[in-house]
Scaffold this motif. Structure first.
Motif, PDB file in Angstrom:
ATOM      1  N   ILE A 537       0.858  -1.187   0.000  1.00  0.00           N
ATOM      2  CA  ILE A 537       0.000   0.000   0.000  1.00  0.00           C
ATOM      3  C   ILE A 537       0.897   1.241   0.000  1.00  0.00           C
ATOM      4  O   ILE A 537       1.742   1.409   0.879  1.00  0.00           O
ATOM      5  CB  ILE A 537      -0.921   0.037   1.244  1.00  0.00           C
ATOM      6  CG1 ILE A 537      -1.712  -1.277   1.383  1.00  0.00           C
ATOM      7  CG2 ILE A 537      -1.837   1.261   1.207  1.00  0.00           C
ATOM      8  CD1 ILE A 537      -2.843  -1.447   0.414  1.00  0.00           C
ATOM      9  N   ILE A 538       0.659   2.065  -1.020  1.00  0.00           N
ATOM     10  CA  ILE A 538       1.377   3.340  -1.110  1.00  0.00           C
ATOM     11  C   ILE A 538       0.370   4.424  -0.771  1.00  0.00           C
ATOM     12  O   ILE A 538      -0.777   4.361  -1.237  1.00  0.00           O
ATOM     13  CB  ILE A 538       1.881   3.579  -2.547  1.00  0.00           C
ATOM     14  CG1 ILE A 538       2.976   2.583  -2.893  1.00  0.00           C
ATOM     15  CG2 ILE A 538       2.324   5.028  -2.738  1.00  0.00           C
ATOM     16  CD1 ILE A 538       3.370   2.604  -4.353  1.00  0.00           C
ATOM     17  N   SER A 539       0.756   5.412   0.044  1.00  0.00           N
ATOM     18  CA  SER A 539      -0.157   6.527   0.275  1.00  0.00           C
ATOM     19  C   SER A 539       0.623   7.829   0.163  1.00  0.00           C
ATOM     20  O   SER A 539       1.797   7.901   0.536  1.00  0.00           O
ATOM     21  CB  SER A 539      -0.839   6.404   1.627  1.00  0.00           C
ATOM     22  OG  SER A 539       0.055   6.709   2.652  1.00  0.00           O
ATOM     23  N   ASN A 588      -3.126  -4.618 -12.314  1.00  0.00           N
ATOM     24  CA  ASN A 588      -3.999  -5.363 -11.388  1.00  0.00           C
ATOM     25  C   ASN A 588      -4.032  -4.736  -9.997  1.00  0.00           C
ATOM     26  O   ASN A 588      -4.205  -5.443  -8.999  1.00  0.00           O
ATOM     27  CB  ASN A 588      -3.583  -6.836 -11.275  1.00  0.00           C
ATOM     28  CG  ASN A 588      -3.706  -7.538 -12.603  1.00  0.00           C
ATOM     29  OD1 ASN A 588      -4.652  -7.289 -13.345  1.00  0.00           O
ATOM     30  ND2 ASN A 588      -2.714  -8.353 -12.927  1.00  0.00           N
ATOM     31  N   GLY A 589      -3.837  -3.435  -9.931  1.00  0.00           N
ATOM     32  CA  GLY A 589      -3.869  -2.766  -8.627  1.00  0.00           C
ATOM     33  C   GLY A 589      -5.124  -1.932  -8.471  1.00  0.00           C
ATOM     34  O   GLY A 589      -6.009  -1.940  -9.339  1.00  0.00           O
ATOM     35  N   ARG A 590      -5.203  -1.235  -7.328  1.00  0.00           N
ATOM     36  CA  ARG A 590      -6.361  -0.367  -7.057  1.00  0.00           C
ATOM     37  C   ARG A 590      -5.829   1.016  -6.691  1.00  0.00           C
ATOM     38  O   ARG A 590      -4.732   1.136  -6.136  1.00  0.00           O
ATOM     39  CB  ARG A 590      -7.158  -0.908  -5.872  1.00  0.00           C
ATOM     40  CG  ARG A 590      -7.844  -2.233  -6.151  1.00  0.00           C
ATOM     41  CD  ARG A 590      -8.530  -2.742  -4.899  1.00  0.00           C
ATOM     42  NE  ARG A 590      -7.568  -3.173  -3.884  1.00  0.00           N
ATOM     43  CZ  ARG A 590      -7.632  -2.842  -2.602  1.00  0.00           C
ATOM     44  NH1 ARG A 590      -8.586  -2.043  -2.165  1.00  0.00           N
ATOM     45  NH2 ARG A 590      -6.748  -3.292  -1.736  1.00  0.00           N
ATOM     46  N   ILE A 591      -6.642   2.027  -7.002  1.00  0.00           N
ATOM     47  CA  ILE A 591      -6.269   3.389  -6.610  1.00  0.00           C
ATOM     48  C   ILE A 591      -7.511   4.062  -6.043  1.00  0.00           C
ATOM     49  O   ILE A 591      -8.613   3.859  -6.564  1.00  0.00           O
ATOM     50  CB  ILE A 591      -5.673   4.169  -7.811  1.00  0.00           C
ATOM     51  CG1 ILE A 591      -5.215   5.569  -7.365  1.00  0.00           C
ATOM     52  CG2 ILE A 591      -6.657   4.293  -8.953  1.00  0.00           C
ATOM     53  CD1 ILE A 591      -4.309   6.263  -8.399  1.00  0.00           C
ATOM     54  N   PHE A 603      -4.001   9.996  -1.357  1.00  0.00           N
ATOM     55  CA  PHE A 603      -4.222   9.070  -2.467  1.00  0.00           C
ATOM     56  C   PHE A 603      -3.535   7.757  -2.132  1.00  0.00           C
ATOM     57  O   PHE A 603      -2.418   7.761  -1.626  1.00  0.00           O
ATOM     58  CB  PHE A 603      -3.661   9.658  -3.773  1.00  0.00           C
ATOM     59  CG  PHE A 603      -4.589  10.677  -4.375  1.00  0.00           C
ATOM     60  CD1 PHE A 603      -4.568  11.992  -3.927  1.00  0.00           C
ATOM     61  CD2 PHE A 603      -5.493  10.318  -5.357  1.00  0.00           C
ATOM     62  CE1 PHE A 603      -5.432  12.932  -4.466  1.00  0.00           C
ATOM     63  CE2 PHE A 603      -6.358  11.252  -5.899  1.00  0.00           C
ATOM     64  CZ  PHE A 603      -6.336  12.561  -5.447  1.00  0.00           C
ATOM     65  N   TYR A 604      -4.256   6.650  -2.383  1.00  0.00           N
ATOM     66  CA  TYR A 604      -3.707   5.324  -2.076  1.00  0.00           C
ATOM     67  C   TYR A 604      -3.568   4.508  -3.353  1.00  0.00           C
ATOM     68  O   TYR A 604      -4.390   4.624  -4.262  1.00  0.00           O
ATOM     69  CB  TYR A 604      -4.646   4.541  -1.154  1.00  0.00           C
ATOM     70  CG  TYR A 604      -4.822   5.139   0.224  1.00  0.00           C
ATOM     71  CD1 TYR A 604      -3.966   4.786   1.259  1.00  0.00           C
ATOM     72  CD2 TYR A 604      -5.855   6.033   0.487  1.00  0.00           C
ATOM     73  CE1 TYR A 604      -4.144   5.323   2.535  1.00  0.00           C
ATOM     74  CE2 TYR A 604      -6.034   6.578   1.746  1.00  0.00           C
ATOM     75  CZ  TYR A 604      -5.177   6.214   2.770  1.00  0.00           C
ATOM     76  OH  TYR A 604      -5.336   6.736   4.010  1.00  0.00           O
TER      77      TYR A 604
END
Ligand code: ADP
Length: 625
Positions: A537-539, A588-591, A603-604
């Motif tokens: 998880i990047i934020s 295949n990620g989510r934002i 923002f994640y």
């Protein structure tokens, strides 16, 4: 009682009854005829038996002609007494004057009396109507009375009645005989009747049994059981009927199987069809509705049956049944309800009989919501693009016009104008690049070179760049208001993901740029990288303007900007987040975003972590390779 009624109504009973009645009638007729014949024969024989023999009558005639009446009487009495016939009860001799001259029974008392027998008197008087024999009932016993005129031949060869002989005889024995025979007949008839009833029932059964079996089979066929096959009884008409019924049963079974198979196939097609199908009769009442149609309308299929198709589809006021029957052009129905968007295209066709008469309506509902949405989005996109490009173009044009109109001579103004023109063209060029990128993403033609990336290193590299930029800005005194600070909170472990490093850098750049762009007063930008389960998880959190709650769901839409003029001023195209979202999803990620207006936004990005085992295996393999 019911059994008896059933039996009486059965063919078996009726056949047996006709048979028995016929036999009874024949027997009765025969019996009556036979007994009657016998009675006649017996009576004739009896009359012969009681007819006085000639030698007796001759002697009686002589005695009657005796002038000495008394001697004559004695003689007559003597003749009668000497005459022995056990059938005869009495014999009376009457002379021509009607006097009784002798009698077998009570001869003494009646002698000399006048006879009262009118028939005898008629015979004496030569009346042809006298009865030779009479059958009378006396003391409840039947008697035969035979009256015989005693005649002599006169000198002139004529005939003269000189007296009458009356013979009484009991018919008791004759009738006893006849009765006996009659009883014999009755008993024989009864026995024959009983036997014939049994025989008739048996015979009737041989006829009705196959009928019963065929009847049972046809009942079973009617109930849908075609399996049992009749036992065939011979080759007579009933046997042929049985064979025909067997054949019929087989044929019906075959065709029913075919029909059922067809129906099952149709039902399964209808049930599993993604399109909704409705069938209505001529009156517009729904007779068949499949699952999809019921789901579109939001109704239980059973409840929809027999209801008006117009009402169920909510078309009242828009269309009538007559419209559907007259015009089969397809049309759209908006079935949106309760927050669910649903637009269907309705295709109508009519079911016609051979005669051409319309017997029903078929309606197919095709869900075009997505298509409509896509079309609407496309229309919106085109209008947005035109609008977005027109604004800088207009501005460029007006500055170029101004320059052409003389501003070019004013060097300072000309430089300013040219700077604006340069900015706007750069913005247009950026926008076109973004649009091209989006188009490549949409069409799937964008080249993505995914590889295993150490996210800590990649993100660190991006942030180093930003640190550098901020430092340079601070050194050049470009930083507006408070300075910016980037705080990194990275996990201690290395996190590996599979992305295209160039494209992912572009995403991170965009988010970092936004964080800076929309924090006009500077502030801390906190970036984190951690592992949550199998995800990295990047934020990126800023302390800037934030995003109003109502706009949160739109920020990833193309051309969406909370504050258009601010974004434009800052050279934004409104496409950055849309491109970022497309790219992250490609990996295949989510934002997503969380934000509080005037406090800041976070923002994640979540990406699937590639397991260490796999990385090791990969490294081993690489080393070996
Ligand atoms: P733009 O080119 O306008 O920045 P983006 O797609 O990057 O386009 O962003 C869309 C909109 O989302 C921006 O115009 C802005 O209103 C809002 N936005 C994006 N990032 C932030 C942020 N960090 N803080 C506040 N608003 C933001």
């Amino acid at each position: 009682m019911e059994v008896i009624t059933k039996f009486v109504q059965s063919i078996r009973f009726r056949i047996a009854l006709v048979f028995v009645m016929f036999l009874l009638f024949t027997l009765e007729s025969l019996g009556v005829f036979f007994v009657h014949q016998m009675e006649r024969q017996d009576l004739i024989a009896f009359q012969d038996q009681i007819t006085l023999p000639k030698y007796v009558t001759d002697r009686v005639k002589q005695a009657l002609e005796d002038p000495d009446t008394s001697a004559g009487n004695d003689k007559i009495q003597e003749i009668l007494a000497g005459y022995n016939n056990n059938v005869i009860q009495n014999v009376q001799i009457i002379d021509k004057s009607g006097n009784i001259r002798g009698s077998l029974v009570d001869g003494q008392q009646t002698r000399g009396q006048k006879t009262e027998d009118t028939n005898a008197l008629k015979a004496l008087a030569n009346d042809p109507n006298y009865l030779k024999t009479r059958n009378v009932s006396k003391d409840s016993e039947r008697q035969e009375i035979m009256t015989t005129p005693l005649e002599i031949t006169t000198k002139g060869n004529g005939r003269e009645v000189i007296g009458v002989a009356i013979v009484d005889a009991s018919l008791k024995r004759v009738y006893e005989n006849i009765n006996k025979i009659m009883w014999l007949f009755i008993i024989a008839g009864l026995i024959a009747l009983m036997a014939s009833i049994l025989l008739a029932l048996f015979l009737a059964r041989t006829i009705t049994r196959p009928i019963e079996i065929i009847n049972k089979q046809t009942t079973r066929i009617a109930a849908g059981d075609y399996t049992t096959v009749n036992h065939i009884f011979g080759s007579d008409e009933l046997g042929q009927l049985g064979r025909s019924v067997n054949e019929l049963s087989q044929r019906i079974e075959d065709s029913t199987e075919t029909v059922n198979a067809e129906r099952n196939r149709l039902t399964s097609v209808l049930t599993h069809m993604a399109d909704g199908v409705l069938l209505a009769n001529r009156q517009g009442q729904i007779t068949i509705i499949n699952q999809s149609a019921a789901k579109f309308i939001g109704i239980n299929p059973q409840k929809a049956l027999n209801h008006s198709i117009i009402e169920i589809l909510g078309l009242s006021g828009e269309k009538t049944l007559a419209d559907l029957l007259d015009d089969q052009t397809d049309f759209q129905i908006n079935l949106s309800s309760g927050g669910r968007d649903l637009i269907v295209q309705a295709y109508v066709s009519l079911i016609r009989r051979k005669s051409g008469l319309i017997s029903g309506i078929v309606m197919v509902l095709h869900d075009i919501t997505e298509q409509e949405k896509i079309d609407a989005e496309r229309r919106m996109f085109v209008s947005n693009v035109s609008h977005e490009l027109r604004t800088p173009l207009t501005s460029v044009r007006s500055y170029v016009d101004a320059l052409a109109d003389g501003a070019v001579d004013d060097k300072r103004m000309a430089q300013n104008f040219l700077a604006v023109v340069q900015d706007e063209t750069e913005r247009m060029s950026r926008m076109i690049n973004d649009l091209l990128e989006l188009s490549r993403l949409d069409q799937g033609t964008m080249e993505v070179r995914s590889e295993l990336v150490n996210l800590n290193s990649l993100f660190g590299f991006v942030l180093d760049r930003f640190d550098m930029i901020l430092e340079n800005q601070a050194a050049d005194g470009q930083c507006p208001g408070k300075p910016y600070r980037i705080v990194r909170k990275f996990a201690n472990e290395d996190i590996w993901v599979e992305v295209d490093p160039d494209k992912f850098t572009q995403v991170l750049d965009n988010l970092m740029n936004n964080a800076l762009k929309y924090s006009p007063d500077g502030g801390t930008i906190t970036v984190t990288l951690k592992r949550v389960g199998q995800e990295a998880i990047i934020s990126i959190s800023d302390q800037g303007l934030g995003i109003p709650a109502k706009d949160l769901e739109n920020v990833f839409n193309r051309f969406f900007r909370v504050d258009k003029s601010r974004s434009r001023r800052q050279g934004g195209t409104g496409l950055g987040l849309a491109i970022s979202k497309e790219m992250v999803e490609r990996f295949n990620g989510r934002i997503w975003v969380e934000s509080v207006e005037n406090q800041g936004s976070t923002f994640y990005i979540a990406l699937k972590i590639v397991d260490d085992d796999l990385i090791d295996a990969g490294e081993d393999w690489n080393e070996e390779g």
